[in-house]
Design an enzyme around this catalytic site. Structure first.
Site, PDB file in Angstrom:
ATOM      1  N   CYS A   1       3.388   9.354   1.022  1.00  0.00           N
ATOM      2  CA  CYS A   1       2.137   9.854   0.596  1.00  0.00           C
ATOM      3  C   CYS A   1       2.182  10.771  -0.638  1.00  0.00           C
ATOM      4  O   CYS A   1       2.945  11.889  -0.629  1.00  0.00           O
ATOM      5  CB  CYS A   1       1.385  10.624   1.654  1.00  0.00           C
ATOM      6  SG  CYS A   1      -0.033  11.462   1.104  1.00  0.00           S
TER       7      CYS A   1
ATOM      8  N   ARG B   1       0.758  -1.057  -0.086  1.00  0.00           N
ATOM      9  CA  ARG B   1      -0.013  -0.041   0.188  1.00  0.00           C
ATOM     10  C   ARG B   1       0.891   1.221   0.228  1.00  0.00           C
ATOM     11  O   ARG B   1       0.863   1.967  -1.053  1.00  0.00           O
ATOM     12  CB  ARG B   1      -0.865   0.029   1.240  1.00  0.00           C
ATOM     13  CG  ARG B   1      -2.216   0.917   1.015  1.00  0.00           C
ATOM     14  CD  ARG B   1      -1.731   2.421   1.370  1.00  0.00           C
ATOM     15  NE  ARG B   1      -1.606   2.460   3.027  1.00  0.00           N
ATOM     16  CZ  ARG B   1      -1.189   3.558   3.228  1.00  0.00           C
ATOM     17  NH1 ARG B   1      -0.881   4.688   2.657  1.00  0.00           N
ATOM     18  NH2 ARG B   1      -0.883   3.931   4.433  1.00  0.00           N
ATOM     19  N   ASP B   2       1.427   1.630   1.247  1.00  0.00           N
ATOM     20  CA  ASP B   2       2.017   2.854   1.241  1.00  0.00           C
ATOM     21  C   ASP B   2       3.480   2.722   0.205  1.00  0.00           C
ATOM     22  O   ASP B   2       3.806   3.544  -0.265  1.00  0.00           O
ATOM     23  CB  ASP B   2       2.778   3.107   2.785  1.00  0.00           C
ATOM     24  CG  ASP B   2       2.805   4.525   3.189  1.00  0.00           C
ATOM     25  OD1 ASP B   2       3.220   5.415   2.232  1.00  0.00           O
ATOM     26  OD2 ASP B   2       2.441   4.921   4.261  1.00  0.00           O
TER      27      ASP B   2
ATOM     28  N   ASN C   1       8.669   4.821   3.993  1.00  0.00           N
ATOM     29  CA  ASN C   1       8.251   4.347   5.301  1.00  0.00           C
ATOM     30  C   ASN C   1       9.593   4.012   6.224  1.00  0.00           C
ATOM     31  O   ASN C   1      10.795   3.548   5.445  1.00  0.00           O
ATOM     32  CB  ASN C   1       7.688   2.873   5.294  1.00  0.00           C
ATOM     33  CG  ASN C   1       6.079   3.238   4.697  1.00  0.00           C
ATOM     34  OD1 ASN C   1       5.321   3.495   5.481  1.00  0.00           O
ATOM     35  ND2 ASN C   1       5.792   3.528   3.320  1.00  0.00           N
TER      36      ASN C   1
HETATM   37  N1  COA Z   1     -12.356   3.172  -5.596  1.00  0.00           N
HETATM   38  C1  COA Z   1     -12.444   3.440  -6.859  1.00  0.00           C
HETATM   39  N2  COA Z   1     -12.892   4.582  -7.789  1.00  0.00           N
HETATM   40  C2  COA Z   1     -13.454   5.306  -6.869  1.00  0.00           C
HETATM   41  C3  COA Z   1     -13.229   5.289  -5.551  1.00  0.00           C
HETATM   42  C4  COA Z   1     -12.792   4.365  -4.799  1.00  0.00           C
HETATM   43  N3  COA Z   1     -12.574   4.097  -3.399  1.00  0.00           N
HETATM   44  N4  COA Z   1     -14.098   6.608  -4.923  1.00  0.00           N
HETATM   45  C5  COA Z   1     -14.258   7.406  -6.114  1.00  0.00           C
HETATM   46  N5  COA Z   1     -13.946   6.823  -6.960  1.00  0.00           N
HETATM   47  C6  COA Z   1     -14.264   7.268  -8.392  1.00  0.00           C
HETATM   48  C7  COA Z   1     -15.632   7.418  -8.801  1.00  0.00           C
HETATM   49  O1  COA Z   1     -16.315   6.427  -9.095  1.00  0.00           O
HETATM   50  C8  COA Z   1     -15.432   8.782  -9.798  1.00  0.00           C
HETATM   51  O2  COA Z   1     -15.133   7.891 -11.169  1.00  0.00           O
HETATM   52  P1  COA Z   1     -15.558   8.851 -12.236  1.00  0.00           P
HETATM   53  O3  COA Z   1     -14.833   9.896 -12.414  1.00  0.00           O
HETATM   54  O4  COA Z   1     -15.170   7.501 -13.268  1.00  0.00           O
HETATM   55  O5  COA Z   1     -17.164   8.728 -12.455  1.00  0.00           O
HETATM   56  C9  COA Z   1     -14.154   9.313  -9.495  1.00  0.00           C
HETATM   57  O6  COA Z   1     -13.311   8.395  -8.702  1.00  0.00           O
HETATM   58  C10 COA Z   1     -14.283  10.517  -8.591  1.00  0.00           C
HETATM   59  O7  COA Z   1     -15.503  10.304  -7.426  1.00  0.00           O
HETATM   60  P2  COA Z   1     -15.482  11.447  -6.185  1.00  0.00           P
HETATM   61  O8  COA Z   1     -16.340  10.506  -5.386  1.00  0.00           O
HETATM   62  O9  COA Z   1     -16.016  12.421  -6.852  1.00  0.00           O
HETATM   63  O10 COA Z   1     -14.129  11.378  -5.570  1.00  0.00           O
HETATM   64  P3  COA Z   1     -13.101  12.515  -5.673  1.00  0.00           P
HETATM   65  O11 COA Z   1     -12.555  12.911  -6.986  1.00  0.00           O
HETATM   66  O12 COA Z   1     -13.532  13.631  -4.770  1.00  0.00           O
HETATM   67  O13 COA Z   1     -11.915  11.641  -4.885  1.00  0.00           O
HETATM   68  C11 COA Z   1     -11.044  10.101  -3.202  1.00  0.00           C
HETATM   69  C12 COA Z   1     -11.954  11.466  -3.668  1.00  0.00           C
HETATM   70  C13 COA Z   1     -10.918  10.089  -1.891  1.00  0.00           C
HETATM   71  C14 COA Z   1     -11.738   9.126  -4.005  1.00  0.00           C
HETATM   72  C15 COA Z   1      -9.611  10.192  -4.110  1.00  0.00           C
HETATM   73  O14 COA Z   1      -9.095  11.453  -3.945  1.00  0.00           O
HETATM   74  C16 COA Z   1      -8.834   9.090  -3.670  1.00  0.00           C
HETATM   75  O15 COA Z   1      -8.774   8.004  -3.845  1.00  0.00           O
HETATM   76  N6  COA Z   1      -7.822   9.358  -3.162  1.00  0.00           N
HETATM   77  C17 COA Z   1      -6.632   8.442  -2.424  1.00  0.00           C
HETATM   78  C18 COA Z   1      -6.241   8.826  -1.250  1.00  0.00           C
HETATM   79  C19 COA Z   1      -4.979   8.130  -0.928  1.00  0.00           C
HETATM   80  O16 COA Z   1      -5.053   7.004  -1.086  1.00  0.00           O
HETATM   81  N7  COA Z   1      -3.946   8.707  -0.171  1.00  0.00           N
HETATM   82  C20 COA Z   1      -2.803   7.902   0.273  1.00  0.00           C
HETATM   83  C21 COA Z   1      -2.835   7.180   1.696  1.00  0.00           C
HETATM   84  S1  COA Z   1      -3.086   8.169   3.045  1.00  0.00           S
HETATM   85 ZN    ZN Z   2       2.635   6.543   5.339  1.00  0.00          ZN
END
Ligand code: COA
Ligand code: ZN
Length: 314
Positions: free
Chosen positions: A241, A17-18, A250
């Site tokens: 991140c 993951r990370d 990490n």
């Molecule tokens: N898995 C797969 N697809 C996802 C999803 C998930 N958990 N959550 C949202 N989506 C998809 C939606 O279906 C949408 O798809 P589309 O554009 O094809 O319609 C798109 O992502 C945007 O969805 P939305 O609800 O508007 O999310 P957003 O654009 O506001 O993004 C997150 C928010 C949280 C989903 C996104 O920023 C994210 O996944 N971030 C990852 C954070 C991370 O891993 N950080 C590091 C570890 S701490």
């Molecule tokens: Zn971390």
């Protein structure tokens, strides 16, 4: 003499993951599976395997479902990170044991990371909790930027306490105090852990540390001294991140196993096998990894002294 009572620590491997979320070049799914299966074979009993996140946000982890399907888990617990309800709904349809939700102590980082205010994230975690409970999965919560934030700087431990207080009614399995960009120092880790353990004696805490400023292992040790038993680490010291400036790896899995085992603290992990896995990972990723023990070997390793060589070292 260090005042360490603990005989054992429990290390979760977060390479899948990370670690992988920070890799720009695509790692084929079979290679991801082979690396994590290799790590599990060394005796690691819990892995944070991947994330069910938006493929636009973290393209490297878009194969989350396939990766979960390929793991030979045995009695190893499989946790996955989810940023929202949608991720939780996808995760519970797979063979996982635990869900790790994430929220940042810093509102600015939370917005960058999951695009939500803290209030919205707490609501979301409440929904994720319901989904997890319905499917018999444990829920852990990672508290990103616990020890400081690259946007908001340092803050007092009471800010962390306030956030945990808002989450305690959800009966969360454990909280991972996360030093997302390696801002913590050992004294701060000791103080924060002692404070939070006494503020929340019923809660379970783990430490998720980054070695961004070379304090990863020292912070781990400070955590042990303050009574933490569970830590995260990544093979070769990879990771970070993607939504925090200056984030790097990490704390390194094999370096931390080496430190603990040299101190007589049992990890249950086979270090020589693990060093082999770190070397495999280095050849898969194609660059020199930050891990140190994979380069130097264990400190108990000795060499044949050659008669003709005259040492010029001081
Ligand atoms: N898995 C797969 N697809 C996802 C999803 C998930 N958990 N959550 C949202 N989506 C998809 C939606 O279906 C949408 O798809 P589309 O554009 O094809 O319609 C798109 O992502 C945007 O969805 P939305 O609800 O508007 O999310 P957003 O654009 O506001 O993004 C997150 C928010 C949280 C989903 C996104 O920023 C994210 O996944 N971030 C990852 C954070 C991370 O891993 N950080 C590091 C570890 S701490
Ligand atoms: Zn971390």
């Amino acid at each position: 003499m260090l005042d360490i009572q603990k005989q054992k620590v429990f290390i979760t491997d977060v390479t899948g993951r990370d670690g992988f979320q920070m890799e720009k070049d695509w790692i084929p799914t079979e290679q991801k599976i082979a690396i994590i299966n290799g790590i599990i074979r060394t005796g690691v009993k819990r892995v944070e395997l991947t994330s069910f996140v938006s493929p636009k946000a973290v393209p490297q982890l878009k194969d989350a479902k396939e990766v979960v399907g390929g793991i030979e888990k045995g009695d190893t617990q499989i946790a996955v990170l989810v940023p929202n309800k949608k991720g939780a709904e996808m995760a519970v349809e797979t063979e996982i044991d635990e869900i790790n939700a994430v929220i940042s102590v810093s509102e600015t980082h939370n917005k960058k990371n999951v695009r939500k205010t803290l209030d919205q994230s707490i609501q979301e975690i409440s929904s994720i909790n319901r989904i997890a409970k319905e499917h018999g999965k444990k829920l852990n919560v990672g508290l990103a930027t616990t020890f400081g934030c690259p946007f908001e700087g340092l803050y007092p431990v009471q800010k962390v306490e306030e956030l945990i207080r808002r989450l305690t009614e959800l009966e969360i399995n454990s909280f991972a105090l996360s030093d997302t960009t390696g801002m913590a120092n050992p004294q701060q880790v000791f103080y924060f852990v002692e404070y939070l353990k006494s503020a929340f004696p019923e809660e379970t805490f783990s430490l998720h540390l980054h070695n961004t400023r070379g304090m990863g292992l020292s912070n781990m040790l400070a955590g042990v001294q303050a009574g933490i038993e569970a830590f995260d680490a990544a093979l070769g010291g990879i990771g970070g991140c993607p939504f925090a400036p200056g984030a790097t790896g990490n704390v390194c899995l094999e370096d931390s196993v080496h430190m603990f085992e040299q101190m007589g603290i049992i990890t249950g992990i086979d270090l020589e096998l693990l060093i082999g896995e770190a070397k495999n990972l280095e050849s898969v990723l194609g660059y020199t990894l930050p891990g140190q023990v994979m380069k130097s070997g264990q400190s108990t390793k000795t060499y044949q002294a050659r008669k003709e060589s005259v040492s010029k070292c001081h």
